[in-house]
Scaffold this motif. Structure first.
Motif, PDB file in Angstrom:
ATOM      1  N   ALA A 224      48.729 -54.096  15.942  1.00  0.00           N
ATOM      2  CA  ALA A 224      49.207 -52.833  16.501  1.00  0.00           C
ATOM      3  C   ALA A 224      48.245 -52.361  17.586  1.00  0.00           C
ATOM      4  O   ALA A 224      47.033 -52.487  17.455  1.00  0.00           O
ATOM      5  CB  ALA A 224      49.323 -51.777  15.402  1.00  0.00           C
ATOM      6  N   SER A 225      48.807 -51.800  18.662  1.00  0.00           N
ATOM      7  CA  SER A 225      47.970 -51.248  19.721  1.00  0.00           C
ATOM      8  C   SER A 225      47.344 -49.917  19.317  1.00  0.00           C
ATOM      9  O   SER A 225      46.274 -49.557  19.818  1.00  0.00           O
ATOM     10  CB  SER A 225      48.793 -51.046  21.000  1.00  0.00           C
ATOM     11  OG  SER A 225      49.299 -52.273  21.478  1.00  0.00           O
ATOM     12  N   ARG A 226      48.027 -49.226  18.394  1.00  0.00           N
ATOM     13  CA  ARG A 226      47.534 -47.897  17.994  1.00  0.00           C
ATOM     14  C   ARG A 226      48.062 -47.551  16.610  1.00  0.00           C
ATOM     15  O   ARG A 226      49.195 -47.882  16.259  1.00  0.00           O
ATOM     16  CB  ARG A 226      47.987 -46.838  19.013  1.00  0.00           C
ATOM     17  CG  ARG A 226      47.476 -45.422  18.751  1.00  0.00           C
ATOM     18  CD  ARG A 226      48.007 -44.475  19.808  1.00  0.00           C
ATOM     19  NE  ARG A 226      47.601 -43.094  19.568  1.00  0.00           N
ATOM     20  CZ  ARG A 226      46.750 -42.402  20.331  1.00  0.00           C
ATOM     21  NH1 ARG A 226      46.222 -42.970  21.399  1.00  0.00           N
ATOM     22  NH2 ARG A 226      46.429 -41.151  20.044  1.00  0.00           N
ATOM     23  N   VAL A 227      47.212 -46.887  15.842  1.00  0.00           N
ATOM     24  CA  VAL A 227      47.604 -46.341  14.543  1.00  0.00           C
ATOM     25  C   VAL A 227      47.230 -44.862  14.536  1.00  0.00           C
ATOM     26  O   VAL A 227      46.068 -44.510  14.747  1.00  0.00           O
ATOM     27  CB  VAL A 227      46.899 -47.065  13.376  1.00  0.00           C
ATOM     28  CG1 VAL A 227      47.334 -46.452  12.044  1.00  0.00           C
ATOM     29  CG2 VAL A 227      47.182 -48.554  13.400  1.00  0.00           C
ATOM     30  N   ASP A 228      48.215 -44.001  14.319  1.00  0.00           N
ATOM     31  CA  ASP A 228      47.986 -42.558  14.220  1.00  0.00           C
ATOM     32  C   ASP A 228      48.061 -42.132  12.763  1.00  0.00           C
ATOM     33  O   ASP A 228      49.010 -42.493  12.051  1.00  0.00           O
ATOM     34  CB  ASP A 228      49.020 -41.777  15.034  1.00  0.00           C
ATOM     35  CG  ASP A 228      48.809 -41.909  16.525  1.00  0.00           C
ATOM     36  OD1 ASP A 228      47.647 -41.969  16.965  1.00  0.00           O
ATOM     37  OD2 ASP A 228      49.816 -41.944  17.275  1.00  0.00           O
ATOM     38  N   VAL A 229      47.086 -41.366  12.334  1.00  0.00           N
ATOM     39  CA  VAL A 229      46.991 -40.915  10.945  1.00  0.00           C
ATOM     40  C   VAL A 229      47.262 -39.411  10.896  1.00  0.00           C
ATOM     41  O   VAL A 229      46.647 -38.642  11.655  1.00  0.00           O
ATOM     42  CB  VAL A 229      45.604 -41.217  10.350  1.00  0.00           C
ATOM     43  CG1 VAL A 229      45.589 -40.906   8.855  1.00  0.00           C
ATOM     44  CG2 VAL A 229      45.199 -42.665  10.610  1.00  0.00           C
ATOM     45  N   ARG A 230      48.168 -39.002  10.019  1.00  0.00           N
ATOM     46  CA  ARG A 230      48.495 -37.580   9.846  1.00  0.00           C
ATOM     47  C   ARG A 230      48.242 -37.155   8.405  1.00  0.00           C
ATOM     48  O   ARG A 230      48.459 -37.935   7.472  1.00  0.00           O
ATOM     49  CB  ARG A 230      49.953 -37.308  10.224  1.00  0.00           C
ATOM     50  CG  ARG A 230      50.247 -37.607  11.695  1.00  0.00           C
ATOM     51  CD  ARG A 230      51.690 -37.306  12.086  1.00  0.00           C
ATOM     52  NE  ARG A 230      51.918 -37.641  13.474  1.00  0.00           N
ATOM     53  CZ  ARG A 230      51.680 -36.833  14.516  1.00  0.00           C
ATOM     54  NH1 ARG A 230      51.223 -35.597  14.269  1.00  0.00           N
ATOM     55  NH2 ARG A 230      51.896 -37.222  15.745  1.00  0.00           N
TER      56      ARG A 230
ATOM     57  N   VAL B 118      49.693 -32.904  10.363  1.00  0.00           N
ATOM     58  CA  VAL B 118      48.731 -32.705  11.447  1.00  0.00           C
ATOM     59  C   VAL B 118      48.052 -34.033  11.788  1.00  0.00           C
ATOM     60  O   VAL B 118      47.556 -34.729  10.899  1.00  0.00           O
ATOM     61  CB  VAL B 118      47.672 -31.653  11.061  1.00  0.00           C
ATOM     62  CG1 VAL B 118      46.572 -31.557  12.123  1.00  0.00           C
ATOM     63  CG2 VAL B 118      48.337 -30.299  10.855  1.00  0.00           C
ATOM     64  N   LEU B 119      48.023 -34.363  13.070  1.00  0.00           N
ATOM     65  CA  LEU B 119      47.364 -35.584  13.531  1.00  0.00           C
ATOM     66  C   LEU B 119      45.856 -35.429  13.358  1.00  0.00           C
ATOM     67  O   LEU B 119      45.247 -34.516  13.913  1.00  0.00           O
ATOM     68  CB  LEU B 119      47.702 -35.839  14.997  1.00  0.00           C
ATOM     69  CG  LEU B 119      47.074 -37.073  15.657  1.00  0.00           C
ATOM     70  CD1 LEU B 119      47.569 -38.350  14.998  1.00  0.00           C
ATOM     71  CD2 LEU B 119      47.388 -37.080  17.163  1.00  0.00           C
ATOM     72  N   ILE B 120      45.236 -36.314  12.575  1.00  0.00           N
ATOM     73  CA  ILE B 120      43.809 -36.190  12.304  1.00  0.00           C
ATOM     74  C   ILE B 120      42.980 -37.322  12.913  1.00  0.00           C
ATOM     75  O   ILE B 120      41.809 -37.129  13.258  1.00  0.00           O
ATOM     76  CB  ILE B 120      43.526 -36.088  10.788  1.00  0.00           C
ATOM     77  CG1 ILE B 120      44.097 -37.292  10.024  1.00  0.00           C
ATOM     78  CG2 ILE B 120      44.068 -34.780  10.231  1.00  0.00           C
ATOM     79  CD1 ILE B 120      43.743 -37.303   8.537  1.00  0.00           C
ATOM     80  N   GLU B 121      43.580 -38.508  13.076  1.00  0.00           N
ATOM     81  CA  GLU B 121      42.800 -39.644  13.541  1.00  0.00           C
ATOM     82  C   GLU B 121      43.719 -40.678  14.177  1.00  0.00           C
ATOM     83  O   GLU B 121      44.873 -40.825  13.789  1.00  0.00           O
ATOM     84  CB  GLU B 121      42.038 -40.267  12.371  1.00  0.00           C
ATOM     85  CG  GLU B 121      41.067 -41.373  12.728  1.00  0.00           C
ATOM     86  CD  GLU B 121      40.240 -41.820  11.528  1.00  0.00           C
ATOM     87  OE1 GLU B 121      39.311 -41.092  11.143  1.00  0.00           O
ATOM     88  OE2 GLU B 121      40.548 -42.895  10.963  1.00  0.00           O
ATOM     89  N   SER B 122      43.181 -41.395  15.176  1.00  0.00           N
ATOM     90  CA  SER B 122      43.898 -42.514  15.787  1.00  0.00           C
ATOM     91  C   SER B 122      42.943 -43.686  15.917  1.00  0.00           C
ATOM     92  O   SER B 122      41.778 -43.507  16.271  1.00  0.00           O
ATOM     93  CB  SER B 122      44.431 -42.135  17.176  1.00  0.00           C
ATOM     94  OG  SER B 122      45.332 -41.051  17.112  1.00  0.00           O
ATOM     95  N   VAL B 123      43.444 -44.876  15.630  1.00  0.00           N
ATOM     96  CA  VAL B 123      42.699 -46.115  15.838  1.00  0.00           C
ATOM     97  C   VAL B 123      43.389 -46.861  16.977  1.00  0.00           C
ATOM     98  O   VAL B 123      44.589 -47.147  16.892  1.00  0.00           O
ATOM     99  CB  VAL B 123      42.655 -46.984  14.573  1.00  0.00           C
ATOM    100  CG1 VAL B 123      41.799 -48.230  14.811  1.00  0.00           C
ATOM    101  CG2 VAL B 123      42.120 -46.178  13.385  1.00  0.00           C
ATOM    102  N   VAL B 124      42.651 -47.142  18.048  1.00  0.00           N
ATOM    103  CA  VAL B 124      43.220 -47.745  19.251  1.00  0.00           C
ATOM    104  C   VAL B 124      42.585 -49.114  19.471  1.00  0.00           C
ATOM    105  O   VAL B 124      41.355 -49.224  19.588  1.00  0.00           O
ATOM    106  CB  VAL B 124      42.981 -46.848  20.487  1.00  0.00           C
ATOM    107  CG1 VAL B 124      43.595 -47.485  21.732  1.00  0.00           C
ATOM    108  CG2 VAL B 124      43.566 -45.456  20.258  1.00  0.00           C
ATOM    109  N   TYR B 125      43.424 -50.143  19.536  1.00  0.00           N
ATOM    110  CA  TYR B 125      42.935 -51.507  19.736  1.00  0.00           C
ATOM    111  C   TYR B 125      42.772 -51.778  21.233  1.00  0.00           C
ATOM    112  O   TYR B 125      43.703 -51.601  22.019  1.00  0.00           O
ATOM    113  CB  TYR B 125      43.911 -52.499  19.122  1.00  0.00           C
ATOM    114  CG  TYR B 125      43.532 -53.949  19.326  1.00  0.00           C
ATOM    115  CD1 TYR B 125      42.332 -54.440  18.818  1.00  0.00           C
ATOM    116  CD2 TYR B 125      44.373 -54.826  20.012  1.00  0.00           C
ATOM    117  CE1 TYR B 125      41.975 -55.765  18.992  1.00  0.00           C
ATOM    118  CE2 TYR B 125      44.028 -56.155  20.175  1.00  0.00           C
ATOM    119  CZ  TYR B 125      42.827 -56.623  19.672  1.00  0.00           C
ATOM    120  OH  TYR B 125      42.471 -57.937  19.854  1.00  0.00           O
ATOM    121  N   ASP B 126      41.568 -52.210  21.631  1.00  0.00           N
ATOM    122  CA  ASP B 126      41.281 -52.439  23.040  1.00  0.00           C
ATOM    123  C   ASP B 126      41.278 -53.907  23.440  1.00  0.00           C
ATOM    124  O   ASP B 126      41.252 -54.219  24.633  1.00  0.00           O
ATOM    125  CB  ASP B 126      39.930 -51.810  23.411  1.00  0.00           C
ATOM    126  CG  ASP B 126      39.995 -50.292  23.435  1.00  0.00           C
ATOM    127  OD1 ASP B 126      41.055 -49.760  23.794  1.00  0.00           O
ATOM    128  OD2 ASP B 126      38.991 -49.638  23.079  1.00  0.00           O
TER     129      ASP B 126
END
Length: 332
Positions: free
Chosen positions: A228-234, A239-247
């Motif tokens: 995944a290019s991005r994982v958003d955690v709510r 409420v959006l609390i954290e995102s993990v972004v693959y570079d």
């Protein structure tokens, strides 16, 4: 169910491939409103040592500047041989750690610590545990939740397809239930989840509703995995609390690995950080148990204390120290 169970098995067997460099970021979003921040500021006003003061500074920074962003870079030869860099982009500080057969070390702008990987680490310096940290990030990006719940016996329970959307439920009895939604990819040979959420928990009802959303699934040729290019955690309230972004990733050869994991020296240039900047060196290796501070008057050395090494005082062997040995090349 077959696709669910095979995707679950893929997550069970997943390991970071040997010989890769992996880069990703974690964004920690503002979760406090301006009104909530004002109330917290009023509570800590006039109390410089108030335990919530750090929370005030964090909340203010995120509201004014956006998410706190942390960059991670992993040079991975194999399990037990790696370097892991963490850079807090919002203030420029960093912490790097490396582990090989020859040495284990950790470095910040201010200090370098060097250990013997064959001995029990001193207090607060068990860097081997960091492999679990970057491993969890990797499995989240690759598995999209299929890696969750192993310690509590999570297993696939049911699955199906409706209107072209795959869904499944994994369960660990009354401890936790997880709902998945996504699609089966014939090209990937497994389910690629779009979302998973904690849907039920008799024991911990406060976690119900927390969710992870995966976007931008793509095949990475270096890893030979879909990721995944991005994982958003709510949080449970949405409420959006954290995102993990693959570079991205790139191949790692043994020459580069040797260069980035070589023990830094006070007069050297690190391949990732540049010229050495730390002001002190703590060497915990047998026969060298010494702390050296670099001051305007020159290096100042003393034996490490028993508490620093983590030994009873009666077991601490005070060793002789040649200051020149730590200046420059003596740490290798």
């Amino acid at each position: 169910m077959e696709a669910f169970e095979s995707s679950w098995a893929h997550a069970d067997s997943l390991e970071i491939p040997a010989g890769v460099v992996i880069r990703y970021r974690v964004l920690r979003h503002p979760t406090m409103s301006a009104e909530e921040l004002a109330a917290l500021e009023a509570r800590v006003e006039g109390a410089p040592d108030h335990p919530d003061r750090a929370q005030v500074e964090e909340a203010r920074r995120r509201l004014e500047q956006g998410p706190d962003e942390t960059a991670y870079e992993v040079w991975y030869s194999r399990s037990g041989r790696w370097r892991y860099n963490t850079t807090w982009l919002y203030d420029g500080t960093y912490f790097d750690a490396a582990l090989t057969e020859r040495a284990s070390w950790g470095m910040t702008q201010a200090q370098l610590s060097v250990m013997d990987p064959g001995r029990a680490p001193p207090p607060g310096r068990d860097y081997s545990s960091l492999e679990g940290e970057f491993g969890r990030h990797y499995r989240l990006l690759v598995c999209g939740g299929m890696q969750a719940g192993r310690p509590i016996g999570m297993r696939p329970a049911r699955a199906g397809v409706r209107d072209g959307v795959w869904s499944g439920v994994a369960s660990a009895g009354d401890r936790l239930e997880i709902e998945f939604r996504g699609r089966y990819s014939a090209e990937a040979g497994r389910v690629l989840p779009d979302q998973y959420r904690y849907s039920a928990s008799a024991r911990s009802p406060e976690v119900v509703g927390k969710s992870w959303t995966m976007t931008g699934w793509r095949h990475d040729g270096v890893l030979d995995e879909w990721i995944a290019s991005r994982v958003d955690v709510r949080d449970p309230s949405g409420v959006l609390i954290e995102s993990v972004v693959y570079d991205g990733s790139e191949p790692l050869d043994e020459a580069e690995f040797g260069a980035v994991t070589a023990t830094p020296t006070t007069d050297g240039v690190d391949p990732a950080r540049g010229a050495a900047a730390f002001g002190s060196v703590l060497d915990f290796r047998p026969g060298r148990e010494t702390r050296v501070r670099f001051t305007d008057e020159g290096p100042q050395a003393r034996p490490l204390t028993a508490s620093e090494i983590g030994l009873p005082a009666r077991r601490l062997r005070v060793v002789g120290w040649v200051v020149a040995g730590v200046i420059g090349v003596g740490l290798g």
